[in-house]
Design an enzyme around this catalytic site. Sequence first.
Site, PDB file in Angstrom:
ATOM      1  N   LYS A   1      -1.029 -10.278  -9.552  1.00 15.79           N
ATOM      2  CA  LYS A   1      -1.352  -8.770  -9.298  1.00 15.79           C
ATOM      3  C   LYS A   1      -0.155  -8.138  -9.608  1.00 15.79           C
ATOM      4  O   LYS A   1       1.110  -8.509  -9.441  1.00 15.79           O
ATOM      5  CB  LYS A   1      -2.135  -8.584  -8.069  1.00 15.79           C
ATOM      6  CG  LYS A   1      -2.557  -7.272  -8.164  1.00 15.79           C
ATOM      7  CD  LYS A   1      -3.258  -7.143  -6.650  1.00 15.79           C
ATOM      8  CE  LYS A   1      -3.987  -5.709  -6.612  1.00 15.79           C
ATOM      9  NZ  LYS A   1      -4.760  -5.572  -5.156  1.00 15.79           N
TER      10      LYS A   1
ATOM     11  N   SER B   1      -9.052  -3.151  -5.565  1.00 10.84           N
ATOM     12  CA  SER B   1      -8.195  -2.922  -6.366  1.00 10.84           C
ATOM     13  C   SER B   1      -7.696  -4.087  -7.287  1.00 10.84           C
ATOM     14  O   SER B   1      -7.034  -3.923  -8.344  1.00 10.84           O
ATOM     15  CB  SER B   1      -6.874  -2.133  -5.924  1.00 10.84           C
ATOM     16  OG  SER B   1      -5.998  -3.420  -5.158  1.00 10.84           O
TER      17      SER B   1
ATOM     18  N   SER C   1     -10.125  -5.186  -1.174  1.00  9.11           N
ATOM     19  CA  SER C   1      -9.285  -5.393  -2.779  1.00  9.11           C
ATOM     20  C   SER C   1      -9.328  -6.716  -3.358  1.00  9.11           C
ATOM     21  O   SER C   1      -9.046  -6.890  -4.693  1.00  9.11           O
ATOM     22  CB  SER C   1      -7.982  -4.776  -2.907  1.00  9.11           C
ATOM     23  OG  SER C   1      -7.937  -3.346  -2.848  1.00  9.11           O
TER      24      SER C   1
END
Lengths: 478, 480, 95
Positions: free
Chosen positions: B72, B148, B172
């Site tokens: 990420k 996210s 997330s």
Amino acid sequence: MEYEPVIGLEVHLHLKTKTKAFCGCSTEFGNTPNTQVCPVCLGFPGSLPVFNKTALDYAIKVALALHCQVEEYTRFDRKNYFYPDLPKNYQISQYDLPLSKNGYVDISVENNPKRIGIIRVHIEEDAGKLIHEKDLSLVDFNRSGIPLLEIVSYPDINSAQEAYDYLTLLKSILEYLEVSDCDMEKGSLRCDANISLRPQGAKELGIKTELKNMNSFKAVKDALVYEVERQSALLKEGQALVQETRLWDEKGQQTISMRTKEGAQDYRYFPDPDLPPFIISQEKIEEIQRALPELPQEKAQRFMKTYGLTQYDAKILVSSKNNADYAEDCLRGFSDKDKKSVANWLIGPLAAITSASNLNISELQVPAKNFIELVELVEKKQVISSLTGKSVLQEMAKTKKTASQIIEEKNLAQISDPQSLEKEIRDVIKENAKSVDDFKAGKANALMFLVGQAMKKTKGRANPKVVQELLKRRLSDA
Amino acid sequence: MKLNALTAGELLERLDKKDLSPSEIISSLNRQIQETDSKVKAYVRLSDSLEHQTPSIKHQAPTLEGIPISIKDNICTEGYNTECCSRILAGFKPPYDATVIKKLKEAGASISEKKTNMDEFAFGSSTENSCFYPTHNPWNLECVPGGSSGGSAASVASDEAIWALGSDTGGSIRQPASFCGVVGLKPTYGRVSRYGLIAFASSLDQIGPLTKDTRDAALLTNIISGYDPCDSTSADIKVPDFTQALVNDVKGIKIGIPKEYFIEGLDSEIKVALEEAINKLKELGAVFKEVSLPNTKYAVPVYYIIATAEASSNLARFDAVQYGCRSTIANGLIDMYKKSRGEGFGPEAKRRILLGTFALSHGYYDAYYLRSLKVRTLIKEDFDQVLKDLDCIITPTSPTAAFKIGEKVEDPLKMYLSDIYTISANLAGIPAISLPCGFTRDNLPVGLQILAKPFDEEMIFRVAYTYEQNTPWHKMKPKL
Amino acid sequence: MEIKKETVEYVANLARIELNQKELEKLSGQLEDILDFIDALKKVDIKDIPPTSHILPMNNVLREDTPRPSLSHQAVLKNAPCAKGNFFGVPKVIE
């Protein structure tokens, strides 16, 4: 109307740890800008703080030495504000649960003790340094993250002199603890002052001025003296004061108003989620308490009691730990019960040499045992006069030789044998007929002059007492 | 089956037999990315490089043998852009690796320069708040992948990654795992070092795996877990071998069903899928009990105060002094701050920073921030109480399946409510996993959430593994 | 609770974020909605409840005072939008 100043001081102190508060970067002073930095003290994204164990120990040490109550539960908070020297735009500090509260130190005002209360001692991190150029400001983060103690006094101080004495004592205590360089020039000790005036005897506090930018204790004192005068002049004219921050202008010897800030600051303190709290055990506190060194005031008391010194002498001898340890060695080692002469030699001739050469005692390389020997040679054995003693001491500091070595090499030993002085006495009487007459006519001063002449002839080596005896006897015989 | 469609566990077996080399895996992934990422958009800065960094550090145990992992965009990788999908961090190349990246490299994982897409600074539940572009759900390209960590979840679901790392502050990892039909674990707070994770909310953030099955989640958790002296909130607790917990047996395991999670707002199709999953576990011998977590309804409001308050302070450092993108039209220092941040942050970041600043500001601290910390205590106590007599808790991961791109962008509150089932685990600090448990009529994946006591990830892995071994859902692949 | 534009302006100034008029208006409304929702917390009885600012029961996390290498000079300034010599540069700070 007379006004009374009400002063509170806020001292910021660098702790002398090897590494910064929250990272392993060096705390060394004066290196190339931005070379003692890492992701943590630069506030790089993703970096996290881990607190320095030694910084915590040092902080507890200071708190205890200042008679503060060390809290069982303490933690770090974030103080949020934007400034380019603050890499995260928040400072790790302490807010509602500081390390310690409610301490004091006792200064003396006209020989009476006066207690100055300490509100709190808390830990925070230092910011970086800004250098202003023509149209750019430059930031160096080497200082960013160095552990700082904030020591906040109660507004118990009522004059510039008291403020100066409080700072001097505080510095002396901190030096004894060996936790900080306390060097204002290097910024390892900084002091801001809050001052307000109120009519003599009034209870209510007046309007407060915050003073910044003082770079020495003397500057603190000068700035406060200036402020007392400025504020009382305004008050006497019936003018209103405004709450403001003023900067001390060293060159102009005056305080200058900083532009007033737009409203109160809103720092949005909250517990730092990156740093779990600290629980300080009673055992830990006791352990550090036990290991506290004897502090200057206790030491002075002991010097007075053990060595029979006056308060004045004791206070001077303990002012720095280095000096005090040396003085103690000398006092203890001196074989006479009366230690007054040692104290005199320490405070007089030795201090003169250290201050002239700008060295401290340990750098001077006159071991206590050599110093004791010298004092004994002068004061007890009267091998040399005190005048000769002073020059021998200078020689000792220069050459690292002992007093007896120097006396022997330079043939400085005092002449006390009457026979050896026979010729000089005779010559003096012959060459100073007028003074001889004067003496005989009853002028006592004339004798001292003649003694002086005899000393000159022996290049100071004659024992003045013996010379005086010999002269007296000879002149009354004749 | 193509190599890129295999799990890391399967690849390791083949690498062990020496009938495979890591470069074959990488080429197979690159082919998939070239084929499908223009549709999915799981990665950012893809054009920069498809090269992988083969581990340069000589690893002690060659556990991962060069198997690639997707990261990420908020986890620092030394020398590789790490921008949190925000304009304000454009071009930022960290001078250091996050602890999890160090651990992965030491274990022999291969890290590439491309990072996965995310909501800016992890602010969001749909990956629409990226400064680059939204990621699309591989099961339905018109839908969001969740967020996210939407890029990480979509990359795994589309076989553009073998596995991935995400971060979870309020769901997330789990919510996008649920939307994309993959497995996602938020470990116990303190289990995985946060050093090098660009902080959103420091008291809630955890890094965790997004994988194709539970075994991979256990393998990856093994590697990234453990005490880190660089993170004061990392727990000095022994890390068990989580693969040992992969036992196909839930007989006598006591599972709680909190009634507050099955009320209005829960999509009926999700409810049905959950009931079927519960029945399956019952069949396998698990014992169920209805329980109550009475303060559940306060989790979202508490979260949006605590998380934004911490974020407002954590994101203050993005001021374009040491790094980041400085406004070119600013006049003076304060204007430089305001313009750089005004231009650099997207709307959701601004919203959250302002909300958090407000909650901490003078006069509101007690009413909002302090009150939230106290209600957080109550929420944690709910879990402590209930888990005393239980082994784990099962809930839906999200009240709905993936929603349409654009559907909730203009209504932040509605968006916030899509985290309603995942937020509590972050507030309580407990571990939670999401794993596939079926599909809606529109063929969108549904996720099942398992929560357990602090540091009892083993229980989660055991129940998840058993469920997985007895259901087909994790083997389903989207058609791209 | 009503969130006035001035409140948003005040908070935006604290957070050093420039907002245009449109953003300002939109945010006032949105923050008002969100805070109305959050006001549900006012119903909770929090008497005698201690706040939780750290979720793990941890304390006294400390490190030894042992120096570690700092970053190389190149790494320090590599990301800087403005550097001069060894320094970071910012628009002139007026004191």
